[in-house]
Design an enzyme around this catalytic site. Sequence first.
Site, PDB file in Angstrom:
ATOM      1  CE1 TYR A  48      -3.301  -2.710  -0.012  1.00  0.00           C
ATOM      2  CE2 TYR A  48      -3.805  -2.265   2.273  1.00  0.00           C
ATOM      3  CZ  TYR A  48      -4.043  -2.965   1.113  1.00  0.00           C
ATOM      4  OH  TYR A  48      -5.023  -3.915   1.078  1.00  0.00           O
ATOM      5  CE  LYS A  72       0.741 -17.453  -2.976  1.00  0.00           C
ATOM      6  NZ  LYS A  72      -0.143 -18.613  -2.862  1.00  0.00           N
ATOM      7  CG  ASP A 129      -2.657 -19.807  -1.019  1.00  0.00           C
ATOM      8  OD1 ASP A 129      -1.835 -19.685  -0.082  1.00  0.00           O
ATOM      9  OD2 ASP A 129      -2.399 -20.458  -2.046  1.00  0.00           O
ATOM     10  CG  ASP A 137      -7.198  -4.300   3.963  1.00  0.00           C
ATOM     11  OD1 ASP A 137      -8.162  -4.207   4.739  1.00  0.00           O
ATOM     12  OD2 ASP A 137      -7.083  -3.590   2.939  1.00  0.00           O
ATOM     13  CG  ASP A 193     -12.582  -6.391   6.514  1.00  0.00           C
ATOM     14  OD1 ASP A 193     -12.118  -5.843   7.543  1.00  0.00           O
ATOM     15  OD2 ASP A 193     -13.214  -5.769   5.637  1.00  0.00           O
TER      16      ASP A 193
END
Length: 356
Positions: free
Chosen positions: A143, A189, A221, A245, A249
């Site tokens: 980001y 990852k 994943d 992020d 959620d």
Amino acid sequence: MGREYKIGVIKGDGIGPEIVEEAIRVLDAVSVRCGFNLKYEEFLLGGAAIDETGVPLPDKTLKGVAKCDAVLFGAIGGPKWDNLERHLRPETGLLGLRKAMGTFANLRPAMVYKELVNASTLKPSVVEGVDLMVVRELIGGIYFGEPRALLEDRAYNTMVYTKDEVRRIAKVAFEIAMKRNKRVCSVDKANVLEVSQLWRETVEEVAKDYPKVELSHMYVDNAAMQLIRAPKQFDVILTGNIFGDILSDAASMLSGSIGLLPSASIGSGVGLFEPIHGSAPDIAGQGIANPIATIASASMMLRYALNEIEAAKKIDSAIAKVLSEGYRTGDLSSFDAKEICATSDMGALIADYASR
Ligand code: NAD
């Protein structure tokens, strides 16, 4: 002199003022009980700041919060300010505040209260007893990485982490795990990304300082799948900005109710404590909002910013007790409610139990 702390209070917009007032009521009750003193100073942010000063993040707020021991925040935004230019919008004020406070760690607990297992969209057997904490790196990663560009026929962003950035967020996760069930699952990852390889190596280095904490690694994943399949396996999930992020959620939905979940953003300076939900303009001013997420955020403030652990525990058990007795705000009315309460009744009940 006894212990005294200065708390910056940002009530914000919509239901913000209603829910923050209840959190303060609970903080007052528990501080008297536990023998410390809280002094509050209010600051403007978001829509309320735009109305009063013309900008969403006044200088007075920026300078004032820096002198506090912690900041308790409700929520900002609403349709009244939706059509302003981006730099004048309420959300811009909040992002600016978070950046200025240098809060690099975002803590998002997800827990399922026994009485509310039916509020989740997942089976009760899967979610009952879930109690996990996502520790997300907040001011680095893709980001914020440079270079970044949006060109005519291609666009790119860069995922960058330095060892120092990984080290400091990993330390936060291990420290929290030490106070919980002593397990950290680091999510990356590393099978595809070099930046994740560095992340993994660095987390392993930090882990050497915490021999009592069990460290595992998981690809993002798989972590997304495991959160839905068997969320009880997790204690602390440590992860970077973009993965965190998304995962935080997903984790928040295990509980099924947005009105219950708190968050903390901490760094080397003053921390910011806020519910995960927004300003809920659709129910603002009606006295029906659920104040529990904000009250639980106040508990996180006591625990992580002020180290008033006994007081934090009192609030957490008061919330659990009130729910176990069947008191519910309207948003939870369909889940084994014995009595539907207004926002202020819920605050008063929790304050009463927390002061015992
Ligand atoms: P929201 O979280 O405000 O509301 C979503 C739904 O959940 C609404 O139906 C609302 O009534 C309900 N809800 C939320 N909190 C509740 C509570 N404590 N008790 C009972 N019900 C509750 O999200 P939204 O509607 O997408 O956004 C509304 C405004 O809030 C927007 O202006 C948005 O930009 C802003 N927002 C602010 C923050 C923040 O301040 N951190 C976060 C998200 C959204």
